[in-house]
Design a protein around this motif. Structure first.
Motif, PDB file in Angstrom:
ATOM      1  N   UNK A 123     -25.484   1.541 -60.690  1.00 24.94           N
ATOM      2  CA  UNK A 123     -26.760   1.992 -61.083  1.00 24.94           C
ATOM      3  C   UNK A 123     -27.104   1.740 -62.252  1.00 24.94           C
ATOM      4  N   UNK A 124     -26.172   2.299 -63.403  1.00 25.89           N
ATOM      5  CA  UNK A 124     -26.457   2.291 -64.549  1.00 25.89           C
ATOM      6  C   UNK A 124     -26.696   0.980 -65.411  1.00 25.89           C
ATOM      7  N   UNK A 125     -26.020  -0.046 -64.847  1.00 28.82           N
ATOM      8  CA  UNK A 125     -26.094  -1.391 -65.167  1.00 28.82           C
ATOM      9  C   UNK A 125     -27.377  -2.050 -64.968  1.00 28.82           C
ATOM     10  N   UNK A 126     -27.916  -1.585 -63.626  1.00 28.56           N
ATOM     11  CA  UNK A 126     -29.105  -2.004 -63.091  1.00 28.56           C
ATOM     12  C   UNK A 126     -30.117  -1.429 -64.253  1.00 28.56           C
ATOM     13  N   UNK A 127     -30.044  -0.119 -64.547  1.00 29.77           N
ATOM     14  CA  UNK A 127     -30.943   0.397 -65.460  1.00 29.77           C
ATOM     15  C   UNK A 127     -30.958  -0.150 -66.745  1.00 29.77           C
ATOM     16  N   UNK A 128     -29.631  -0.603 -67.335  1.00 28.11           N
ATOM     17  CA  UNK A 128     -29.824  -1.067 -68.379  1.00 28.11           C
ATOM     18  C   UNK A 128     -30.705  -2.537 -68.511  1.00 28.11           C
ATOM     19  N   UNK A 129     -30.293  -3.490 -67.582  1.00 27.15           N
ATOM     20  CA  UNK A 129     -30.901  -4.761 -67.316  1.00 27.15           C
ATOM     21  C   UNK A 129     -32.528  -4.388 -67.459  1.00 27.15           C
ATOM     22  N   UNK A 130     -32.884  -3.486 -66.482  1.00 27.09           N
ATOM     23  CA  UNK A 130     -34.285  -3.194 -66.120  1.00 27.09           C
ATOM     24  C   UNK A 130     -34.809  -2.633 -67.799  1.00 27.09           C
ATOM     25  N   UNK A 131     -34.293  -1.720 -68.163  1.00 32.27           N
ATOM     26  CA  UNK A 131     -34.836  -1.252 -69.727  1.00 32.27           C
ATOM     27  C   UNK A 131     -34.777  -2.347 -70.550  1.00 32.27           C
ATOM     28  N   UNK A 132     -33.864  -3.518 -70.786  1.00 34.19           N
ATOM     29  CA  UNK A 132     -34.121  -4.804 -71.518  1.00 34.19           C
ATOM     30  C   UNK A 132     -35.197  -5.554 -71.122  1.00 34.19           C
ATOM     31  N   UNK A 133     -35.422  -5.604 -69.815  1.00 33.61           N
ATOM     32  CA  UNK A 133     -36.539  -6.485 -69.352  1.00 33.61           C
ATOM     33  C   UNK A 133     -37.693  -5.891 -69.630  1.00 33.61           C
ATOM     34  N   UNK A 134     -37.862  -4.810 -69.624  1.00 35.76           N
ATOM     35  CA  UNK A 134     -39.361  -4.087 -69.858  1.00 35.76           C
ATOM     36  C   UNK A 134     -39.451  -3.406 -71.046  1.00 35.76           C
ATOM     37  N   UNK A 135     -38.593  -4.003 -72.095  1.00 40.66           N
ATOM     38  CA  UNK A 135     -38.540  -3.686 -73.389  1.00 40.66           C
ATOM     39  C   UNK A 135     -38.763  -2.063 -73.812  1.00 40.66           C
ATOM     40  N   UNK A 136     -38.092  -1.185 -73.099  1.00 40.46           N
ATOM     41  CA  UNK A 136     -37.999   0.168 -73.340  1.00 40.46           C
ATOM     42  C   UNK A 136     -36.722   0.344 -74.525  1.00 40.46           C
ATOM     43  N   UNK A 137     -36.925   1.282 -75.134  1.00 42.55           N
ATOM     44  CA  UNK A 137     -36.038   1.770 -76.178  1.00 42.55           C
ATOM     45  C   UNK A 137     -34.915   2.785 -75.611  1.00 42.55           C
ATOM     46  N   UNK A 138     -35.112   3.221 -74.468  1.00 38.73           N
ATOM     47  CA  UNK A 138     -33.938   4.131 -73.997  1.00 38.73           C
ATOM     48  C   UNK A 138     -33.777   3.479 -72.521  1.00 38.73           C
ATOM     49  N   UNK A 139     -32.475   3.956 -72.182  1.00 37.21           N
ATOM     50  CA  UNK A 139     -31.849   3.423 -70.848  1.00 37.21           C
ATOM     51  C   UNK A 139     -31.962   4.889 -69.937  1.00 37.21           C
ATOM     52  N   UNK A 140     -32.397   4.997 -69.035  1.00 40.49           N
ATOM     53  CA  UNK A 140     -32.499   6.169 -68.205  1.00 40.49           C
ATOM     54  C   UNK A 140     -31.048   6.570 -67.800  1.00 40.49           C
TER      55      UNK A 140
END
Length: 238
Positions: A123-140
């Motif tokens: 799940x942490x990997x999914x969150x990282x990839x989604x953060x990169x895709x959505x151009x966030x500056x933090x990973x949940x």
């Protein structure tokens, strides 16, 4: 521009092996190509300078702010199939800061400790990839798995809401409840079978979550989570 999360070690920018493979073999970038890297919440414009040892250099920081100005936490009960994958991905895109996974009395899914650790890593990997895709500056942060009674005060927010299936209809609606949010908000979404009466009582009377309606229809757990976070994003970013 492609965005990646990186670490700084002895003044060298470190990307994961998976990110390096993505840059080299999926995106097929070349020396001189630019990417965005996020280090400790700060976004930088960077250039690739070597593939042999894979090295990049920082050009300049970027003035971007894609985060919701409030901390948002999602408490989500374990669900069957790939529903948690979907919720983690979409919750990340919608700006959540933390996801706390719960095991409730009516959860069909039961994991042992080994499986919990493996799932949390996924799940942490999914969150990282989604953060990169959505151009966030933090990973949940993804944490758990807790029972309702294991929810500690430090996990709670200034405003805590729970989607209770018995509150569907003309009760306190999510829009009105969010007007009381001043700093941080959490949403608690139960399993497919809903909360047991004792859990609902504990959530409301002990944890002081406020029950809210998500409309006149009973939503699936994954739909309820995505809906609540979508409304929160709309309300809190106005």
């Amino acid at each position: 521009m492609q965005r990646y999360f990186a670490q700084l070690n002895d003044q060298k920018i470190i990307l994961s092996d998976e990110d390096i493979h993505h840059i080299s073999h999926v995106m097929r970038m070349k020396i001189g190509d630019k990417i965005e890297v996020v280090i400790n919440g700060i976004v930088y414009n960077a250039s690739i300078i070597s593939f042999s040892s894979f090295d990049i250099k920082i050009n300049h920081p970027l003035s971007t702010n894609s985060e919701i100005p409030y901390d948002v936490t999602l408490f989500y009960a374990l669900a069957k199939g790939d529903k948690i994958d979907l919720v983690v991905q979409k919750a990340t895109e919608l700006g959540v800061k933390r996801i706390v996974l719960l095991s409730t009395e009516r959860c069909v899914v039961k994991w042992d400790e080994k499986e919990i650790n493996r799932k949390l890593e996924r799940f942490q990997k999914i969150a990282k990839e989604a953060s990169e895709q959505s151009h966030r500056s933090v990973i949940p942060e993804i944490i758990g798995v807790y029972t309702i009674k294991e929810i500690k005060p430090e996990l709670l927010c200034d405003l805590n809401l729970f989607a209770y299936e018995k509150e569907a209809g003309n009760t306190t609606n999510l829009f009105d409840a969010l007007l009381d949010c001043h700093k941080s908000v959490s949403f608690l979404v139960g399993p497919e079978g809903g909360f047991s009466p004792s859990e609902a009582e504990y959530i409301g009377n002990i944890l002081k979550f406020k029950p809210v309606s998500l409309g006149k229809r009973i939503l699936r757990s994954e739909t309820a989570a995505i809906y609540a976070l979508s409304v929160a994003g709309f309300m809190l970013e106005k």
